[in-house]
Write an enzyme that holds these catalytic residues in place. Sequence first.
Site, PDB file in Angstrom:
ATOM      1  N   ASP A 128       1.442  -0.169  -4.970  1.00 54.98           N
ATOM      2  CA  ASP A 128       0.206  -0.027  -5.750  1.00 54.98           C
ATOM      3  C   ASP A 128       0.072   1.334  -6.432  1.00 54.98           C
ATOM      4  O   ASP A 128      -0.392   1.434  -7.554  1.00 54.98           O
ATOM      5  CB  ASP A 128      -1.042  -0.397  -4.915  1.00 54.98           C
ATOM      6  N   HIS A 129       0.502   2.401  -5.735  1.00 52.83           N
ATOM      7  CA  HIS A 129       0.385   3.767  -6.285  1.00 52.83           C
ATOM      8  C   HIS A 129       1.122   4.699  -5.342  1.00 52.83           C
ATOM      9  O   HIS A 129       1.631   4.262  -4.310  1.00 52.83           O
ATOM     10  CB  HIS A 129      -1.088   4.185  -6.432  1.00 52.83           C
ATOM     11  N   THR A 185      -5.863   1.527  -5.517  1.00 53.11           N
ATOM     12  CA  THR A 185      -5.489   0.117  -5.332  1.00 53.11           C
ATOM     13  C   THR A 185      -6.165  -0.786  -6.353  1.00 53.11           C
ATOM     14  O   THR A 185      -5.537  -1.685  -6.926  1.00 53.11           O
ATOM     15  CB  THR A 185      -5.883  -0.403  -3.937  1.00 53.11           C
ATOM     16  N   GLU A 199       0.814  -1.207   0.000  1.00 52.96           N
ATOM     17  CA  GLU A 199       0.000   0.000   0.000  1.00 52.96           C
ATOM     18  C   GLU A 199       0.859   1.273   0.000  1.00 52.96           C
ATOM     19  O   GLU A 199       1.752   1.429   0.828  1.00 52.96           O
ATOM     20  CB  GLU A 199      -0.941  -0.016   1.225  1.00 52.96           C
ATOM     21  N   HIS A 237      -1.478   3.383   4.693  1.00 52.47           N
ATOM     22  CA  HIS A 237      -2.484   4.110   3.905  1.00 52.47           C
ATOM     23  C   HIS A 237      -2.650   5.503   4.480  1.00 52.47           C
ATOM     24  O   HIS A 237      -2.592   5.689   5.693  1.00 52.47           O
ATOM     25  CB  HIS A 237      -3.817   3.345   3.946  1.00 52.47           C
TER      26      HIS A 237
END
Length: 401
Positions: free
Chosen positions: A254-255, A80, A38, A195
């Site tokens: 993921d990003h 995600t 994450e 996150h």
Amino acid sequence: DGSELSEIENYVRANQKEVNDELYGLAKGKNVILISLESTQSFVINKTVNGEEITPFLNQFIKDSYYFNNFYHQTGQGKTSDSEFIIENSLYPLGRGAVFFTHAQNEYKATPEILTEKGYYTASLHANNKSFWNRDIMYDSLGYQRFYDSDEYKVSEGNSINWGLNDKSFFKQSISHLKRMPEPFYAKFITLTNHFPFTLKEEDRTLEPYDSNSKTLNQYFPTVRYTDEALEQFIGDLKRNRLYEDSIFVLYGDHYGISENHNSAMSQFLGKELTPFESIQLQRVPLIIHVPGQKGKTISTVSGQIDVRPTLLHLLGIENDDYIEFGKDLFSEEKLEFTVLRDSSFITKDYLYTMDTCYEKNTGAATAKDSCEKYLEKAKQELDYSDKIIYGDLLRFYEQP
Ligand code: GP9
Ligand code: MN
């Protein structure tokens, strides 16, 4: 109709490259453990804050893995879920909205479906509500046999941080799920602790926050460290349970986690000005492919999430000639260094193009637009073809030769 698809098919075929004979089938029949990290960006790898490594475990793990340090995320608004979509379909996500919501009923030929056909057991594990990002619906379309959502985990106040079950408990509890899976399995783990807004309990913190005007960036490092420790614990548990040797591992960010709103703090951390060029370079996320017993290597090929699928399938000795996909096997000697981001920015071996400006890759200096010109069309073409497939649900017309 089907005629649009044949044009795309021709494009995909014309771009196919030779496989790398040395690595093709290297992991044939092995379990696949895919881990979504994450909000993990590459800038934390092999870096320190307050004199301490941010990711001590990953820094070691990378030494025994194929580590791709020029790997870009290609996600859009679906965050995600977009990364899951790209990685398992080798298609681009959409320019607006999340394909997991807007096109969950389409026909796809995703990794879980392909591996199911090859005799794999396929599962996604993520301790969040099953309908988040419409996963419960989309996972059927992707061909998953099983989704271990939050109902399959014991979640309490005591083992939760931020968005829910903390990564250490998540991996701990996942071991018993894994032990019951038929082998070979393809299991995807989606981490969550790192996150936004990157909160952590005092007692879970093993790295002091950074000191800048961005609380977000300051808190980011301790949560990244937390996930790093969760990964270390997980690999150790897999070894103890004899699930390590027969598995290969694919870990990917993921990003981005730190948005452009935190540019001045980022600039302080990186010690350089954040030009549009640097902002794109910050879209790099780690890609780590770990094959137990195999020597590590850092690979600087320009690459993106779209390339994970063909790379993985080839390692497993599965031919991908018959699939409509836009990614390239990262181990192929002939891989064209060209990665398109969802906003049409693109990166090649020598250039980076964003916001109407062409930059030299190794200096970051703006240069004549001509240098990027020949890729501009190709970048648009790829995104356009991929969009056509999704908006027209074109894979329903595809007949595997
Ligand atoms: C939620 C998790 C995080 O289940 O995947 O979603 P994000 O906000 O990063 O897209
Ligand atoms: Mn995410």
